[in-house]
Design an enzyme around this catalytic site. Structure first.
Site, PDB file in Angstrom:
ATOM      1  N   THR A 131       0.786  -1.700   0.147  1.00 47.08           N
ATOM      2  CA  THR A 131      -0.089  -0.035   0.324  1.00 47.08           C
ATOM      3  C   THR A 131       0.788   1.397  -0.156  1.00 47.08           C
ATOM      4  O   THR A 131       0.269   2.353  -0.281  1.00 47.08           O
ATOM      5  CB  THR A 131      -1.520   0.080   1.250  1.00 47.08           C
ATOM      6  N   THR A 169       0.280   3.666  -2.840  1.00 45.41           N
ATOM      7  CA  THR A 169      -1.437   4.436  -2.279  1.00 45.41           C
ATOM      8  C   THR A 169      -0.471   5.661  -1.291  1.00 45.41           C
ATOM      9  O   THR A 169      -0.969   7.161  -1.176  1.00 45.41           O
ATOM     10  CB  THR A 169      -2.034   4.209  -2.003  1.00 45.41           C
ATOM     11  N   GLN A 170      -0.138   5.582  -0.471  1.00 40.77           N
ATOM     12  CA  GLN A 170       0.533   6.208   1.151  1.00 40.77           C
ATOM     13  C   GLN A 170       1.167   7.324   0.159  1.00 40.77           C
ATOM     14  O   GLN A 170       0.522   8.848   0.436  1.00 40.77           O
ATOM     15  CB  GLN A 170       0.848   5.693   1.823  1.00 40.77           C
ATOM     16  N   GLY A 221      -8.751   4.493 -41.517  1.00 39.55           N
ATOM     17  CA  GLY A 221      -7.716   5.086 -40.876  1.00 39.55           C
ATOM     18  C   GLY A 221      -7.395   6.172 -41.783  1.00 39.55           C
ATOM     19  O   GLY A 221      -7.912   7.133 -42.732  1.00 39.55           O
ATOM     20  N   CYS A 237     -15.938   3.716 -42.831  1.00 40.47           N
ATOM     21  CA  CYS A 237     -15.243   5.091 -43.247  1.00 40.47           C
ATOM     22  C   CYS A 237     -14.062   4.534 -44.862  1.00 40.47           C
ATOM     23  O   CYS A 237     -14.364   4.051 -45.158  1.00 40.47           O
ATOM     24  CB  CYS A 237     -14.097   5.676 -42.510  1.00 40.47           C
ATOM     25  N   GLY A 279     -12.554   2.318 -44.781  1.00 37.37           N
ATOM     26  CA  GLY A 279     -12.826   0.522 -45.172  1.00 37.37           C
ATOM     27  C   GLY A 279     -14.210   0.995 -46.353  1.00 37.37           C
ATOM     28  O   GLY A 279     -13.927  -0.276 -47.072  1.00 37.37           O
ATOM     29  N   HIS A 316     -18.802   6.727 -39.228  1.00 37.11           N
ATOM     30  CA  HIS A 316     -18.303   6.249 -37.747  1.00 37.11           C
ATOM     31  C   HIS A 316     -20.111   4.799 -36.671  1.00 37.11           C
ATOM     32  O   HIS A 316     -19.909   6.073 -35.856  1.00 37.11           O
ATOM     33  CB  HIS A 316     -17.627   6.237 -37.430  1.00 37.11           C
ATOM     34  N   GLU A 368     -19.715   3.046 -34.531  1.00 37.57           N
ATOM     35  CA  GLU A 368     -19.170   2.915 -33.299  1.00 37.57           C
ATOM     36  C   GLU A 368     -19.359   3.249 -32.476  1.00 37.57           C
ATOM     37  O   GLU A 368     -19.454   3.534 -31.222  1.00 37.57           O
ATOM     38  CB  GLU A 368     -17.854   1.966 -33.575  1.00 37.57           C
TER      39      GLU A 368
HETATM   40  N1  GLN Z   1      -8.552   8.994 -44.862  1.00 43.01           N
HETATM   41  C1  GLN Z   1     -10.697   8.465 -45.190  1.00 43.01           C
HETATM   42  C2  GLN Z   1     -10.718  10.096 -45.201  1.00 43.01           C
HETATM   43  O1  GLN Z   1      -9.716  11.028 -44.829  1.00 43.01           O
HETATM   44  C3  GLN Z   1     -10.870   8.174 -43.735  1.00 43.01           C
HETATM   45  C4  GLN Z   1     -11.315   8.524 -42.876  1.00 43.01           C
HETATM   46  C5  GLN Z   1     -11.438   7.876 -41.186  1.00 43.01           C
HETATM   47  O2  GLN Z   1     -11.469   6.163 -41.813  1.00 43.01           O
HETATM   48  N2  GLN Z   1     -11.226   7.884 -40.398  1.00 43.01           N
HETATM   49  O3  GLN Z   1     -11.650  10.349 -46.057  1.00 43.01           O
END
Ligand code: GLN
Length: 536
Positions: free
Chosen positions: A190, A193-194, A355, A382, A384, A508, A510
Site C-alpha cells: 500500500t 498509495t500512501q 484510418g 469509413c 474501409g 462511424h 461505432e
Molecule cells: N482517410 C479517409 C478520409 O479522410 C478515411 C478517414 C477515416 O477512416 N476515418 O476520408
C-alpha cells in the site's frame, strides 16, 4: 438540486481504468435518477486528440457535435447512454488557446497573464460550463494523467480551489490508485498509495474516497490501513479488483457502495440501492452466450485501443446475438491478393477498419476483393468503405487505376474524392467532416432493415467522399448507394445486395453504439456472421 461536482484523479500509474471508474460511477448515480454528465480534462498540449497517432493515445472518439476527443468519452457514452459534446473534453492546449486568444484581444486589460489565476480560472470555468448550459445533478470530471505529472498541476490547483469554493456538500474528490502485489514477498503493497495521497495532500487536496486498483483481493485489514494512513473513512476505501469484463465494474462498485458513499459524503441520503435490471440482464446474457464467432479486423494498428469503439460495438452486438465475438487482428500492410485466403481463413466475417494515410490501403482493397468474391460478410467503416468502393471500381467496373484522391497516385477515376468546399484547406486538425449528420436509407436495403427506420444520424470523421460523378456506374454494376445525406446528397452507405452482408458506411456507427442500445449495423452484421443468414 444544485449541481454537485465529483473530481476523479489518478495516482501511482496510468492505465488504471479511471475512465471506467468514472463511467461506472456515472452509471450508478444515473440509476438513482440523477441527471449526470462526465467530462475529461487532459493535460497534454494538443488542442484535441484528433492529430494524435493512435499508437500514443488509442482511438480518437468523436462526439455528436464533432469534437475529436479522448477514447474515455466512448466509455462514458457506452456505459451511461449520455451524449457528450465539445464541452466534455478539454485539453491544456484548448485552455491555453482560449486564454491566449483573449489576451491578444486585450480582454485582460493590461494584466500579466499567469498560470494562477488565468489558466486555473479558465479550467474552473470549463469545469462549470456543462451545468451552466443544461441542468445536471452531478458533473463528474476525470483529470487525465497521474499525480506528479508536471502538466497536471494547473488542473489539480483548479479542483483544489473549486472544492474550497463549493464546499464539502457540493464537491468531492475521488482518487484512484494502484496496490501492487509483490510475488516474491507474497504481499500487496500500500505504500505507493500512501505516497500518492500524501502528494495530493501536499497540493491541498484531501481525497474523500479512494478506489484501489488491484489484481488480488484486499483484505479488510489492508483497507483499514490505507484508511488510517490517508485520512479516509474505512468504508470509503473501495477496491477495484481486475475483472474479466469491464461491464462488471459498475456492479462491483455498487456492491461496495461507491455511489452511496459519494452521496453520503455530500450530505445526500442515498436511499435504496437501484436494481440495475437492464444492466444485469445484459451481463447475464453475456455469461450465457457460449457460441463463438470469429471476426477479423483488417487495419494497420496492432493495438487494442486503436479500434476501441469498433471492438466494443462488435462485442456488445455479440452479446445481443447470444454469442461471443472473438476478434482477430489482421495487419493490412501484410495482406496481398495472394495471401488473403490463408490470412482470412476461418473468419466468419471481417471489418475493414477506418484510418488515415496510405499505409495498408492495398491490403484493405485485397481483403475487400477476397471477401466480395467469396461472399464473406464484410463491414467497411469509413476508410474501409472507401476501399470497398475502389475495389469494386477496379475489379467490377474495370477501372484498373481507380483510387482515392487521398493517395498521390495519378488516376483518371478518383472514385473517392475531396469535397469542393474542402479543397483549399491546408490546416490539419478539426478540418474534416466531423460529427453527426443525417442519413436517409433506401427502402428494401440491408441498412434500412438493420436500422428499422428511414432516417438515422451517425457521426463522421473523414475528409474524402464517394464521388457522385460515378454513382450511376456503380449502381448499374450492382453496388447500391443505400444511404445518402439528404442535405448534401453525399453517399453514406454502399452495399452489394446480392451478397450475404457486404456493407460499407462512410460514417462511424461505432461511436453511438452503447451497452443498452448496440448499433443496428453491428447487430445485423454479427447476426449474419454468427448464423450464416439473418436470424430473427
Ligand atoms: N482517410 C479517409 C478520409 O479522410 C478515411 C478517414 C477515416 O477512416 N476515418 O476520408
Amino acid at each position: 438540486m444544485e449541481t454537485r461536482y465529483i473530481f476523479i484523479t489518478g495516482g501511482v500509474a496510468s492505465s488504471l481504468g479511471k475512465g471506467i471508474v468514472s463511467a461506472s460511477l456515472g452509471k450508478l448515480l444515473q440509476a438513482r435518477g440523477y441527471e449526470i454528465t462526465i467530462q475529461k480534462f487532459d493535460p497534454y498540449i494538443n488542442i484535441d486528440p484528433g492529430t494524435l497517432n493512435p499508437y500514443e493515445h488509442g482511438e480518437c472518439y468523436v462526439t455528436d457535435d464533432g469534437q475529436e476527443t479522448d477514447l474515455d468519452l466512448g466509455h462514458y457514452e457506452r456505459f451511461t447512454g449520455i451524449r457528450t459534446s465539445r464541452d466534455n473534453s478539454v485539453t491544456t492546449g484548448r485552455i491555453y488557446l482560449s486564454v491566449i486568444e483573449r489576451e491578444r484581444k486585450g480582454d485582460y486589460l493590461g494584466k500579466t497573464i499567469q498560470v494562477v489565476p488565468h489558466i486555473t480560472d479558465e479550467i474552473k470555468r470549463r469545469i462549470l460550463l456543462n451545468a451552466s448550459k443544461q441542468h445536471f445533478d452531478f458533473v463528474i470530471t476525470e483529470i487525465g494523467g497521474t499525480i506528479g505529472d508536471i502538466e497536471s498541476q494547473p488542473f489539480l490547483e483548479a479542483i483544489r480551489q473549486l472544492r474550497w469554493e463549493l464546499g464539502p456538500s457540493r464537491a468531492l474528490n475521488v482518487h484512484l490508485t494502484y496496490v501492487p502485489y509483490l510475488a516474491a514477498a507474497g504481499e500487496l503493497k500500500t505504500k505507493p498509495t500512501q505516497t500518492s495521497v500524501k502528494q495530493l495532500q501536499g497540493l491541498g487536496i484531501q481525497p474523500e474516497v479512494l478506489v484501489l486498483r488491484t489484481e488480488h483481493e484486499l483484505g479488510d485489514d489492508l483497507r483499514a490501513k490505507v484508511a488510517h494512513f490517508c485520512n479516509v473513512d474505512v468504508p470509503a476505501v473501495i477496491q477495484s479488483q481486475d475483472l474479466p469484463d469491464i461491464y462488471e465494474v459498475p456492479l462491483n462498485m455498487q456492491r461496495q457502495g461507491l455511489d452511496a458513499i459519494c452521496l453520503h459524503k455530500m450530505g445526500i441520503e442515498p436511499g435504496p440501492v437501484p436494481e440495475l435490471k437492464p444492466w444485469r440482464a445484459f451481463l447475464e446474457r453475456r455469461k450465457q452466450a457460449t457460441r463463438e464467432v470469429h471476426i477479423g479486423l483488417v487495419g494497420k494498428y496492432d493495438l487494442q485501443d486503436a479500434y476501441k469503439s469498433i471492438r466494443e460495438s462488435l462485442s456488445l452486438a455479440g452479446t445481443y446475438n447470444n454469442c461471443r465475438v472473438r476478434l482477430h487482428y489482421i495487419n493490412s500492410e501484410q495482406l496481398t491478393p495472394d495471401n488473403c485466403a490463408e490470412r482470412l481463413m476461418g473468419l466468419a466475417g471481417i471489418v475493414i477498419c477506418p484510418g488515415f494515410g496510405v499505409r495498408g490501403l492495398e491490403g484493405k482493397i485485397a481483403a475487400a476483393q477476397y471477401t466480395r468474391t467469396h461472399d464473406i460478410p464484410t463491414f467497411g467503416i469509413c476508410l474501409g468503405m472507401q476501399m470497398m468502393v475502389i475495389e469494386f471500381a477496379r475489379n467490377v467496373l474495370g477501372w484498373t487505376d481507380a483510387n482515392s484522391a487521398d493517395t498521390d497516385r495519378p488516376t483518371a477515376h478518383p472514385v473517392i474524392d475531396l469535397m469542393e468546399s474542402q479543397k483549399n484547406i491546408t490546416q490539419k486538425g478539426g478540418t474534416m467532416r466531423l460529427g453527426a449528420y443525417d442519413c436517409r436509407l433506401s427502402e428494401g436495403s440491408r441498412a434500412r432493415q438493420a436500422y428499422g427506420q428511414e432516417l438515422v444520424r451517425e457521426r463522421h470523421r473523414h475528409r474524402y467522399e464517394f464521388n457522385n460523378r460515378y454513382r450511376s456506374d456503380f449502381e448499374a454494376a450492382g453496388m447500391q448507394c443505400t444511404g445518402v445525406n439528404p442535405q448534401a446528397d453525399l453517399v453514406e452507405i454502399v452495399e452489394l445486395p446480392q451478397l450475404r452482408w457486404y456493407v460499407g458506411a462512410q460514417f462511424h456507427p461505432e461511436y453511438s453504439s452503447t451497452v443498452l442500445h448496440p448499433g443496428p449495423l453491428f447487430m445485423d452484421f454479427v447476426n449474419v456472421c454468427a448464423y450464416g443468414t439473418a436470424q430473427a
